[in-house]
Enzyme design. Structure first.
Site, PDB file in Angstrom:
ATOM      1  N   SER A 146      12.028  64.891  62.871  1.00 61.07           N
ATOM      2  CA  SER A 146      12.214  64.834  61.421  1.00 61.07           C
ATOM      3  C   SER A 146      11.333  63.729  60.851  1.00 61.07           C
ATOM      4  O   SER A 146      10.898  62.836  61.583  1.00 61.07           O
ATOM      5  CB  SER A 146      13.683  64.513  61.114  1.00 61.07           C
ATOM      6  OG  SER A 146      13.836  63.998  59.804  1.00 61.07           O
ATOM      7  N   TYR A 159      21.690  60.186  61.155  1.00 62.00           N
ATOM      8  CA  TYR A 159      20.651  61.204  61.356  1.00 62.00           C
ATOM      9  C   TYR A 159      19.319  60.531  61.702  1.00 62.00           C
ATOM     10  O   TYR A 159      18.632  60.936  62.636  1.00 62.00           O
ATOM     11  CB  TYR A 159      20.531  62.019  60.073  1.00 62.00           C
ATOM     12  CG  TYR A 159      19.583  63.179  60.110  1.00 62.00           C
ATOM     13  CD1 TYR A 159      18.294  63.069  59.591  1.00 62.00           C
ATOM     14  CD2 TYR A 159      19.971  64.406  60.634  1.00 62.00           C
ATOM     15  CE1 TYR A 159      17.423  64.145  59.603  1.00 62.00           C
ATOM     16  CE2 TYR A 159      19.104  65.494  60.641  1.00 62.00           C
ATOM     17  CZ  TYR A 159      17.834  65.355  60.118  1.00 62.00           C
ATOM     18  OH  TYR A 159      16.964  66.424  60.125  1.00 62.00           O
TER      19      TYR A 159
END
Ligand code: NAP
Ligand code: GCO
Length: 265
Positions: A146, A159
């Site tokens: 990501s 995250y």
């Protein structure tokens, strides 16, 4: 150069959490490149939804129910896949969750859950497929990282920690197993329009675009959200022989956002 290097003919690809979203799009591209598709999801309803969606695309995918955080279940699933389909050549660690909660309001249990799915599970799944890849003499592992493997932002502490760790797990698998002709790379999608980011794109009560939507489009040189199709070519490249000397690399597919300081207000 022989363009067959980009073919996935004869390869078996397992994409985790691929009933829809990014995983589904990657599986669709792999199928178009000749691979046999195996996917799992967290429950039968999602697996059935995925099987229907693959069938509608003319893809005879193999679908299994499996929680990727459960090592025993993953080990059993890999043996079942090997018996029913064949040895896995390509693993895409795609399954993931996000919880957008300010850190001081996030429980340790919520933090652990995100780490479990987004970091521990890729470890569990890679550990399960590597021995057979070593025996076969080759393997491809692609971890869906990501932008948060590089950057933080408010409310995504778990995250970002998971995806940062996943970047380093990617580099470590490269380091530990590159000598067995296993390439482990990451794909770092930018902001992609999927159910996971739907809350960030919702229309406001007055019909205006979500402030985050406006922010991201302004911060992205491509001036748009990515689509799952944008990830298909990079994924096929990293799954194919065309990338046999690419290892430990995170390929950011982000429309340029990581390169851009942003327009002067
Ligand atoms: P998504 O729409 O939320 O799909 C994720 C899939 O993983 C869902 O099918 C989900 O099932 C499944 N899953 C979750 N936990 C699981 C578990 N324990 N075992 C098995 N399957 C599980 O996400 P996406 O947007 O397609 O993203 C896919 C991957 O790309 C994720 O790793 C995400 O972090 C990453 N990513 C997304 C973006 C983006 O902008 N969308 C950008 C960068 C990276 P449920 O439906 O039950 O949750
Ligand atoms: C968020 C988004 C991002 C994207 C993606 C960006 O809340 O900031 O969900 O985290 O999902 O990971 O690369």
């Amino acid at each position: 150069m022989d363009m067959k290097a980009f073919s996935l003919e004869g390869k078996i690809a397992w994409i985790t959490g691929a009933s829809y979203g990014i995983g589904f799009a990657i599986a669709e591209a792999f199928s178009a490149a000749g691979a046999t598709i195996v996917f799992n999801d967290i429950n039968q309803e999602l697996v059935d939804k995925g099987l229907t969606a693959y069938a509608e695309k003319g893809i005879g995918a193999h679908g299994y129910v499996c929680d990727v955080t459960d090592e025993e279940a993953v080990q059993a699933l890999v043996k079942k896949i090997e018996a029913e389909v064949g040895v896995i050549d390509i693993l895409v660690n795609n399954a993931g969750i996000i919880r957008r909660i300010p850190m001081t309001e996030m429980s340790a249990a919520e933090f652990r859950k995100v780490i479990d799915v987004d970091l521990n599970a890729p470890f569990i799944c890679a550990k399960a497929v590597i021995p057979a890849m070593i025996e076969k003499g080759h393997g491809k592992i692609i971890n869906i990282c990501s932008m948060m493997s590089e950057l933080g932002r408010e409310t995504v502490s778990a995250y970002a920690a998971a995806k940062g760790g996943l970047k380093m797990l990617t580099r470590n698998i490269c380091s530990e197993y590159g000598g067995h002709n296993i390439q482990c790379n990451g794909i770092g999608p930018g902001y992609i329009a999927t159910p996971q980011t739907a809350p960030l794109r919702e229309r406001q009560p007055d019909g205006s675009r979500h402030p985050f939507d406006q922010f991201i489009v302004a911060k992205t040189p491509a001036a748009r959200w990515g689509t799952t199709d944008d990830l298909q070519g990079p994924a096929v490249f990293l799954a194919s022989d065309a990338s046999n000397f690419v290892n430990g690399h995170i390929l950011y597919v982000d429309g340029g956002i990581l390169a851009y300081i942003g327009k002067q207000p």
